[in-house]
Design an enzyme around this catalytic site. Structure first.
Site, PDB file in Angstrom:
ATOM      1  N   HIS A  19       0.817  -1.215   0.000  1.00  0.00           N
ATOM      2  CA  HIS A  19       0.000   0.000   0.000  1.00  0.00           C
ATOM      3  C   HIS A  19       0.846   1.260   0.000  1.00  0.00           C
ATOM      4  O   HIS A  19       2.069   1.217   0.129  1.00  0.00           O
ATOM      5  CB  HIS A  19      -0.944   0.008   1.207  1.00  0.00           C
ATOM      6  CG  HIS A  19      -0.254  -0.005   2.548  1.00  0.00           C
ATOM      7  ND1 HIS A  19       0.294   1.121   3.122  1.00  0.00           N
ATOM      8  CD2 HIS A  19      -0.017  -1.003   3.422  1.00  0.00           C
ATOM      9  CE1 HIS A  19       0.821   0.824   4.291  1.00  0.00           C
ATOM     10  NE2 HIS A  19       0.659  -0.473   4.501  1.00  0.00           N
ATOM     11  N   CYS A  48       2.694  -4.822   6.930  1.00  0.00           N
ATOM     12  CA  CYS A  48       2.430  -4.598   5.510  1.00  0.00           C
ATOM     13  C   CYS A  48       3.694  -4.120   4.790  1.00  0.00           C
ATOM     14  O   CYS A  48       4.712  -3.829   5.399  1.00  0.00           O
ATOM     15  CB  CYS A  48       1.311  -3.582   5.337  1.00  0.00           C
ATOM     16  SG  CYS A  48      -0.294  -4.177   5.913  1.00  0.00           S
TER      17      CYS A  48
END
Length: 344
Positions: free
Chosen positions: A304, A320
């Site tokens: 992301h 992440c």
């Protein structure tokens, strides 16, 4: 801007101390370094934020670019050695800097940011905090570098104010919703496989379906996009900490969301488990996951964007894989659901 999933986990050596320890380059060196960074950015071998320095990600991106083009061996770059650009044609990167007029669109994307996640969950968007932040991200550069290029200018800019900025293809915040997932893959793959993307014959018709894949090196903090095992693009990333490590192994892209909301759940961030104590944060460039979320087939984990491009490679995420907003958009245009992702 703040970090990927909330709380910053600072490394022992901060960006500030690194800058203080590095001698400021001369104006001519700044221009040459910026030219190389723009060259790499145009080629989709991201040098990180453009800052006119020969930093670690510029060196890593250059090494991967040379390796991909057969210009050097696969040896890791010597972080102390000067950069060698003798094999590159940088003549097309002119001018290095251009004049940019602040637009009403820039200012429309600026607003007041709430101070806490609870307060953030009660507003409709998370915009840029200042016009300087908006312009810096638009031109892929460090906020400090934008200030360096425009000494003595107040940051209380208005539409029409003239600024000196790096000559990159601008990041268009208002165009993120129109991003076509995987739309750039055929052209990039065709170029790498020796096919002409302008012909009617596609690479898949000519040579069989190219196998596009993503490889993340936790050690090097670099993400590579490969076509038939050949690197076609690379971007610097932030990975997880020891407490919330990025998931090692083989995964797949499951879905891609543009201008996503973010589920702020402290227990999920700290322990990897969802709880009932959470808040939904609205979209915007200051959303903790930036402007694109590429979900993997592991719950709560994805590739992301970020609300703090200065943090890329300098802080740890909560598991992440985090990229600058301008790089995550490029990645979204290359991959689509089903593409394998290896974290190693």
């Amino acid at each position: 801007m703040k970090s990927c999933s909330g709380i910053l986990i600072l490394l022992a050596v901060t960006a500030t101390s690194l800058m203080a320890a590095t001698p400021k380059p001369k104006p001519q060196e700044v221009e040459q370094n910026t030219k190389l960074q723009i060259f790499l950015d145009h080629a989709d071998f991201g040098p990180g934020k453009i800052d006119g320095r020969q930093g670690e990600f510029t060196k890593k991106a250059l090494a991967l670019y040379k390796q991909a083009k057969g210009l050097t061996d696969a040896a890791a770059p010597d972080p102390k050695a000067p950069i060698d650009v003798s094999q590159l044609d940088l003549s097309g990167i002119e001018p290095v800097f251009i004049e940019y007029s602040v637009t009403a669109e820039d200012l429309a994307n600026v607003g007041e940011l709430p101070a806490t996640p609870v307060a953030e969950s009660k507003v409709k968007r998370l915009p840029y905090a200042t016009a300087a932040e908006a312009v810096a991200e638009r031109f892929h550069c460090a906020l400090s570098f934008l200030k360096e290029l425009n000494p003595g200018k107040s940051q209380k800019w208005k539409a029409g104010d003239k600024l000196r900025v790096p000559h990159v293809k601008p990041f268009e915040l208002n165009a993120v919703k129109e991003v076509q997932v995987g739309s750039a893959a055929a052209t990039v793959v065709a170029n790498e496989l020796g096919e002409d993307p302008k012909t009617d014959k596609s690479p898949s018709e000519a040579k069989g379906p190219p196998e596009l894949s993503v490889h993340v090196s936790v050690k090097d903090e670099m993400l590579e996009v490969r076509a038939n095992d050949k690197v076609v693009a690379a971007f610097p990333v932030t990975v997880g900490s020891q407490q919330t490590a990025s998931p090692m192994g083989n995964w797949k892209v499951q879905a891609i969301a543009k201008m996503p909301n973010f589920r702020y759940d402290p227990k999920m961030l700290k322990e990897g488990e969802r709880s009932s104590n959470f808040h939904i944060l609205p979209p915007g460039p200051n959303n903790p996951v930036g402007v694109i979320w590429i979900a993997l087939n592991k719950k709560g984990i994805g590739l992301h964007g970020t609300n703090d491009p200065d943090s890329i490679g300098r802080n740890a995420s909560h598991g992440c894989i985090r990229l600058a907003n301008w790089d995550i958009v490029k990645l979204a245009e290359l991959v689509k659901p089903g593409v394998p992702v290896t974290v190693e």
